[in-house]
Design a protein around this motif. Structure first.
Motif, mmCIF file in Angstrom:
data_model
loop_
_atom_site.group_PDB
_atom_site.id
_atom_site.type_symbol
_atom_site.label_atom_id
_atom_site.label_comp_id
_atom_site.label_asym_id
_atom_site.label_seq_id
_atom_site.Cartn_x
_atom_site.Cartn_y
_atom_site.Cartn_z
ATOM 1 N N ARG A 1 0.832 -1.206 0.000
ATOM 2 C CA ARG A 1 0.000 0.000 0.000
ATOM 3 C C ARG A 1 0.865 1.254 0.000
ATOM 4 N N GLU B 1 -6.840 6.242 -6.000
ATOM 5 C CA GLU B 1 -6.520 5.051 -5.218
ATOM 6 C C GLU B 1 -7.007 5.166 -3.771
ATOM 7 N N ASP C 1 2.270 2.055 -3.366
ATOM 8 C CA ASP C 1 1.274 2.740 -4.198
ATOM 9 C C ASP C 1 1.235 4.224 -3.855
#
Length: 678
Positions: free
Chosen positions: A322, A403, A325
């Motif tokens: 995560r 996102e 990202d």
């Protein structure tokens, strides 16, 4: 003699957000069932884990209390026929009560005799009454439900076990093809099926199977473990209440542990890291003693500490994905230009019936300019608002918000500052989403508050205009929340903008993209939110304020609060009754009649006219109310000495006009004849 009752429903894993309210609901429904069935008890304790809902009733009576009820039937003249025999009406009445005419007696009420029967019902044994427990379970309601196997009945999740114990005796019941007994399930991986020995041994029997059934005990254990890590590692952990409740309802046997991540990710905005940990992974955030974010997190395992090092590594690996990202989007988004992103908003649909996001922003920009003037913003604030209105949705097209949608507005502020926008513009981009819940935080700046109002007003007006109006509990576009936000912002900033004028003025604006419609429905919808903001204020006060001539949100809320406080005083009733009488008569006045002092016939009439003419309501709502209440003696003297509805038409109309002039001023606080003084 009393006993203890245990009811446990074993299910597939429940969604975390459903567990706590379902535990509470089961306890309340079972308590109601027992009370309705006259089964006395001392206390109720509820339990829950992701895989069970349970209730233990202590001090349960071994049978119902006896019931004795009197029933009134037809009058004697109807109950007896001409021969003195009981009529069909009397026979039908007693038959309906499960009795016979032999049970009839006559009682006199106000000079006339009526049929009366007394029914005695002996209490049933508790076990017989408890056969209704499956009905209690079936009555449970949930936000989502499903059916499984061959069952047509829908429930929150498939049911696997039903345990019903009266002390140590297992009751024989059925629910959704599940036969009750004393078998419960332990932890999914560490435990196994086990028999509950008695209602009193419930927690201990499950603890042996790695299940802590008491949610409060489980929560205290999680907090205790986190505090121990804090002390050992010399850090501080943010124990967010909502996150704690969610984690609590994901585990049956908690073990807290601390993991870490590479310090390079600390270069990414803190909000991205916190969102990744809290919202996506359900981790608690770790800071040093100075409040700075550390490259660590706290998680809670559903199990014991065995092989915990493997669990730590697994969680670290998931989090790093995560964070990778986040780091990537943070780096790539900085290559984008705000102007390019804004241009692309023309291709993003706000709603298929309403148009694009760009069109929504264009309308909000015009509304924002109107609000800047009405709210008295300075030239610099108005300029910042204008610029913010041009670009405020641009971050929706960034990779980061795509996102991590929880970061909309937050990333907009950061990217705006990086692009050289001034701080007021950047803050407004973040604040225009506020409040994002019923009790959420409000914008702090005037520019942000005005942009939030403009955005929410166009959202409200546009959805209503195309007929997408909330009905009942249905509100898919969160228009109630948006309107509640409008009301709260106006109140917090003390912006005395009459909402009826605001709606009229904005509806009069011309937009190429949309023509506003359904104005009356919008006004009523806003008033309903003001009503809600008044909280537990009595209904009559709410109605009186909402019916008043003012539609200035801060003034209305202040008036409701002032009336509520005044209603607790001795002067309230006589003062309100005086003003109420004025309002009732003033409604009969001819609006075009001017007051003519030459038509006054007594001193009390002149004094009321003088007091009304000199009345200028100033100060707080409480001050204004005190000024009105001070007129009560003058009003009473007027009514004691003056016939308002005089035979002389001119005199009557003049007196009605005088009363109407007083109500025109008092009406700014409330319509006093709607207040209840009984």
């Amino acid at each position: 003699m009393t006993k203890n009752l245990l009811v446990e429903l074993g299910l597939e894993e429940l969604p975390a957000y459903v567990v706590t309210p379902s535990e509470k609901q089961l306890g309340e429904r079972l308590a109601t069932f027992l009370k309705d069935n006259r089964l006395d008890f001392e206390a109720i304790q509820t339990f829950s884990t992701p895989r069970r809902l349970a209730v233990r009733v202590t001090g349960l009576a071994d049978q119902q209390t006896d019931l004795t009820e009197d029933f009134k039937g037809p009058s004697k003249k109807i109950a007896l026929d001409a021969d003195g025999n009981f009529s069909k009406a009397a026979q039908g009445f007693v038959r309906g009560k499960g009795l016979t005419v032999d049970d009839i007696e006559f009682r006199e009420i106000k000079g006339e005799e009526y049929v009366y029967v007394t029914k005695h019902e002996a209490g049933k044994p508790a076990k017989e009454v408890l056969a209704g427990i499956p009905e209690v379970l079936a009555s449970m309601t949930f936000p989502v439900s499903m059916h499984w196997a061959s069952n047509s009945f829908e429930y929150i999740r498939p049911v696997h076990t039903l345990t019903v114990l009266l002390d140590d005796e297992a009751l024989d019941l059925d629910f959704l093809d599940i036969h009750s007994g004393r078998v419960s399930r332990g932890h999914r991986f560490l435990g196994q099926e086990t028999e509950i020995a008695s209602a009193d041994s419930y927690e201990d029997d499950l603890r042996k199977q790695f299940v802590i059934a008491d949610a409060k005990e489980r929560e205290a254990l999680i907090v205790e473990q986190i505090k121990a890590i804090e002390k050992a590692e010399n850090v501080q952990v943010e124990i967010d209440a909502d996150l704690l409740n969610e984690v609590l309802n994901l585990v049956e046997y908690p073990t807290a542990f601390m993991g870490s991540f590479d310090t390079k990710y600390l270069d990414v905005p803190e909000e991205v890291l916190v969102t990744s940990m809290k919202n996506h992974q359900r981790y608690f955030v770790v800071r040093d003693l100075d409040g700075n974010l550390k490259p660590n997190f706290i998680s809670v395992r559903n199990g014991n500490a065995e092989h915990i090092e493997n669990v730590v590594k697994g969680n670290e690996k998931v989090l790093v994905a995560r964070l990778e990202d986040g780091e990537f989007f943070w780096r790539e988004d900085q290559k984008l230009q705000i102007a390019d992103l804004v241009a692309k908003l023309a291709n993003v649909t706000f709603h298929e019936k309403i148009g694009s996001l760009a069109q929504h922003m264009n309308r909000a920009k015009v509304i924002a300019a109107y609000l800047a003037q009405k709210a008295g913003l300075s030239a610099d604030e108005a300029a910042a608002l204008d610029r913010a209105a041009d670009i405020y949705k641009f971050d929706l097209l960034t990779g980061m918000v795509g996102e991590f949608d929880e970061l909309q507005g937050i990333m907009g502020e950061k990217y705006a500052l990086l692009a050289g926008e001034n701080a007021a513009v950047a803050a407004a981009i973040r604040e225009h989403y506020l409040p994002n819940s019923a009790e959420g935080e409000l914008p702090e700046t005037k520019v942000g508050a005005a942009l939030a109002l403009a955005d929410k007003l166009d959202t409200l007006f546009s959805f209503f205009s195309v007929g997408l109006i909330p009905s009942g509990s249905n509100d898919p576009y969160a228009l109630r929340r948006a309107t509640q936000g409008i009301v709260r912002i106006l109140d917090a900033f003390g912006w005395n903008i009459p909402m009826n004028e605001l709606v009229d003025d904005i509806y009069a604006l011309n937009f190429d993209s949309l023509t506003y419609d359904n104005k009356a429905e919008v006004i009523n919808f806003i008033k309903a939110r003001v009503d809600k903001m008044m909280g537990k204020t009595p209904k009559d006060i709410k109605e009186a304020v909402l019916a008043g001539s003012t539609f200035v949100v801060p003034d209305m809320l202040a008036a409701a609060s002032a009336l509520l406080e005044a209603s607790k005083t001795d002067s309230y009733k006589p003062a309100v009754e005086s003003l109420s009488r004025v309002f009732n008569l003033a409604e009969k006045a001819d609006a075009i009649v001017a007051i003519d002092s030459s038509l006054f016939e007594n001193e009390q009439e002149k004094l009321l006219a003088k007091a009304t003419d000199e009345l200028v309501l100033t100060g707080s709502a409480s001050d204004k109310l005190a000024q009105l209440f001070a007129l009560s003696p003058v009003i009473n003297d007027f009514f004691d000495n003056t016939m308002v509805m005089a035979e002389d038409q001119a005199v009557k109309n003049n007196r009605l006009a005088l009363l109407a002039s007083l109500t025109a001023k008092a009406d700014a606080l409330a319509k006093f004849n709607l207040l209840n003084t009984k």
